[in-house]
Scaffold this active site. Structure first.
Site, mmCIF file in Angstrom:
data_model
loop_
_atom_site.group_PDB
_atom_site.id
_atom_site.type_symbol
_atom_site.label_atom_id
_atom_site.label_comp_id
_atom_site.label_asym_id
_atom_site.label_seq_id
_atom_site.Cartn_x
_atom_site.Cartn_y
_atom_site.Cartn_z
ATOM 1 N N GLY A 104 -13.175 2.730 7.945
ATOM 2 C CA GLY A 104 -13.934 1.970 8.942
ATOM 3 C C GLY A 104 -13.554 2.372 10.362
ATOM 4 N N THR A 105 -12.241 2.456 10.601
ATOM 5 C CA THR A 105 -11.746 2.786 11.944
ATOM 6 C C THR A 105 -12.118 4.217 12.327
ATOM 7 O OG1 THR A 105 -9.917 1.289 11.517
ATOM 8 C CG2 THR A 105 -9.655 2.813 13.374
ATOM 9 N N THR A 125 -4.009 4.633 5.268
ATOM 10 C CA THR A 125 -4.422 3.618 4.299
ATOM 11 C C THR A 125 -3.545 3.727 3.059
ATOM 12 O OG1 THR A 125 -6.103 2.913 2.705
ATOM 13 C CG2 THR A 125 -6.343 5.133 3.523
ATOM 14 N N ASP A 127 -4.639 3.087 0.329
ATOM 15 C CA ASP A 127 -5.556 3.494 -0.747
ATOM 16 C C ASP A 127 -5.628 5.010 -0.940
ATOM 17 O OD1 ASP A 127 -6.108 0.829 -0.948
ATOM 18 O OD2 ASP A 127 -8.096 0.934 -0.052
ATOM 19 N N ARG A 162 4.362 -9.155 -25.224
ATOM 20 C CA ARG A 162 3.115 -9.526 -24.550
ATOM 21 C C ARG A 162 2.374 -8.303 -24.020
ATOM 22 N NH1 ARG A 162 5.740 -14.448 -21.049
ATOM 23 N NH2 ARG A 162 5.102 -16.125 -22.438
ATOM 24 N N MET A 169 -3.958 -2.784 -5.625
ATOM 25 C CA MET A 169 -5.058 -2.615 -4.675
ATOM 26 C C MET A 169 -5.813 -1.314 -4.938
ATOM 27 S SD MET A 169 -3.890 -4.219 -1.032
ATOM 28 C CE MET A 169 -4.080 -5.982 -0.756
ATOM 29 N N ARG A 171 -9.987 -0.624 -3.728
ATOM 30 C CA ARG A 171 -11.361 -1.145 -3.803
ATOM 31 C C ARG A 171 -12.300 -0.126 -4.442
ATOM 32 N NH1 ARG A 171 -14.566 -4.841 -1.742
ATOM 33 N NH2 ARG A 171 -12.863 -5.951 -0.770
ATOM 34 N N ARG A 275 1.490 -3.800 0.764
ATOM 35 C CA ARG A 275 1.277 -3.316 2.124
ATOM 36 C C ARG A 275 2.382 -3.740 3.078
ATOM 37 N NH1 ARG A 275 -4.819 -4.888 3.373
ATOM 38 N NH2 ARG A 275 -3.859 -5.988 5.090
HETATM 39 O O1 F6P Z 1 -7.872 -0.858 2.612
HETATM 40 C C1 F6P Z 1 -6.606 -1.271 2.293
HETATM 41 C C2 F6P Z 1 -6.640 -2.520 1.449
HETATM 42 O O2 F6P Z 1 -5.314 -2.927 1.230
HETATM 43 C C3 F6P Z 1 -7.397 -2.382 0.118
HETATM 44 O O3 F6P Z 1 -6.628 -1.785 -0.889
HETATM 45 C C4 F6P Z 1 -7.740 -3.811 -0.173
HETATM 46 O O4 F6P Z 1 -8.878 -3.893 -0.993
HETATM 47 C C5 F6P Z 1 -8.005 -4.378 1.170
HETATM 48 O O5 F6P Z 1 -7.316 -3.577 2.099
HETATM 49 C C6 F6P Z 1 -7.567 -5.814 1.323
HETATM 50 O O6 F6P Z 1 -7.994 -6.263 2.543
HETATM 51 P P1 F6P Z 1 -7.536 -7.616 3.219
HETATM 52 O O7 F6P Z 1 -6.182 -7.372 3.823
HETATM 53 O O8 F6P Z 1 -8.569 -7.862 4.262
HETATM 54 O O9 F6P Z 1 -7.463 -8.652 2.170
#
Ligand code: F6P
Length: 342
Positions: A104-105, A125, A127, A162, A169, A171, A275
């Site tokens: 996005g940035t 990121t 990700d 189990r 994370m 998306r 994160r």
């Molecule tokens: O883009 C980085 C990320 O940590 C993704 O892995 C995750 O889907 C999203 O940001 C979560 O965003 P937020 O911090 O807005 O919940």
């Protein structure tokens, strides 16, 4: 020269290391000055700044998060605020803007660049889904954290025989799931790139227990989804950025597995812990090198570009190319897990 810097999107470990690197390189190597814009693009849209000198970045190398603050801003607001942002940059005498962020940035950075603003982007990121760079900083830290958590889940899963599903994370891209799954010896890895077959997951779970294995660990990226028609996920709608709101795929798959296998299943969602906190040494080095090379590029007039890791070297790639598509897990990388899962 005067450099403007901002951090946008979701935060990630290493952002502060980049800020420190840009400030130190600009001031000590070039005698330039740096100004920080607060809370991502809001800083430019609303003229919120902070002075950045060597004293201000003291101690930032190891600190997680971003001292500048970060935020997501809807694309429509950025388009509407283009002139305002240019005026704010001019008012502060900024020669080159260095935005640090993800898709996005960097897309917004490209927009400004197309509008005539000299920009050098820095990809970040957890990700790892930015095209044009082999890696983004934050990813190594996120994988290390997820790996440690999965290691811990192995022992408790074993004790209780189990199935443990760990939601990480990711998306659109399953890089964290892929790497953490390989590093921690997961028996299943489900990623957004390839819809999973619930019948096959049930088969793997039953087979592992019937051959005497003590437990099953599955790593599930938050964006993973079943094959159409198999197990509809709850609909969470979309947020203001057009992102699908996740409703907990691990939890829902867990309930289905419990029902169909008769085994106890628990789901653990790692969430934002991936994160937070201090970056790994790898991410500190990558962030520092990105900041250094972005500052050099700014002084060399190499704008409209993004710094990128290619092999072991830092190179420049056009912003337009970097934001053209996301870097997702390829079928061949996913196939590499085959020998270690199931
Ligand atoms: O883009 C980085 C990320 O940590 C993704 O892995 C995750 O889907 C999203 O940001 C979560 O965003 P937020 O911090 O807005 O919940």
């Amino acid at each position: 020269m005067r450099i403007g810097i901002l951090t946008g999107g979701g935060d990630c470990p290493g952002l502060n290391a980049v800020i420190r690197s840009v400030v130190r390189t600009a001031t000590t190597q070039y005698g330039s000055s740096v100004i920080g814009f607060r809370d991502g693009w809001h800083g430019l849209l609303e003229d919120r700044t902070t002075p950045l000198d060597v004293a201000a970045v003291d101690g930032l190398l190891t600190r997680g998060g971003t001292t500048l603050g970060s935020a997501r801003v809807a694309p429509a607001k950025l388009h509407a605020g283009l002139d305002t942002m240019k005026e704010v940059l001019a008012a502060h005498g900024v020669d080159v803007l260095v935005p640090i962020g993800g898709e996005g940035t960097l897309t917004a950075a490209h927009l400004l660049s197309e509008a005539g603003v000299p920009v050098v982007g820095i990809p970040k990121t957890i990700d790892n889904d930015i095209d044009g760079t082999d890696l983004t900083f934050g990813f190594d830290t996120a994988v290390s954290i997820a790996t440690e958590m999965i290691d811990r889940l192995h022992t408790t899963a074993e004790s209780h025989q189990r199935v443990l599903l760990v939601e990480v994370m990711g998306r659109h891209a399953g890089w964290i799931a892929l790497h953490a799954g390989l590093a921690a010896g997961a028996h299943l890895t489900l990623v957004p790139e390839e819809p999973f077959d619930v019948d096959e997951v049930v088969r793997i779970v039953c087979e592992r227990f019937s051959r005497g294995d003590s437990h099953v660990i599955g790593v599930v990226a938050e964006g993973a989804a079943p094959l159409p028609g198999q197990m509809p996920l709850r609909d969470g709608g979309v947020d203001e950025f057009g992102h699908r709101r996740f409703t907990g795929v691990a939890q829902q798959l867990g309930a289905e597995l419990e029902r169909r296998t008769g085994k106890e299943v628990r789901a653990t969602v790692l969430g934002h812990v991936q994160r937070g906190g201090t970056p790994t040494s790898f991410d500190r080095v990558l962030a520092t090198r990105f900041g250094l090379h972005a500052t050099i590029a700014a002084h060399d007039g190499k704008v409209g570009q993004m710094v990128a890791l290619r092999g072991t070297e830092i190179e420049l790639v056009p912003l337009a190319a970097a934001v053209a598509r996301l870097k997702t897990v390829t079928p061949s990388r996913l196939a590499e897990t085959g020998a270690f899962t199931g």
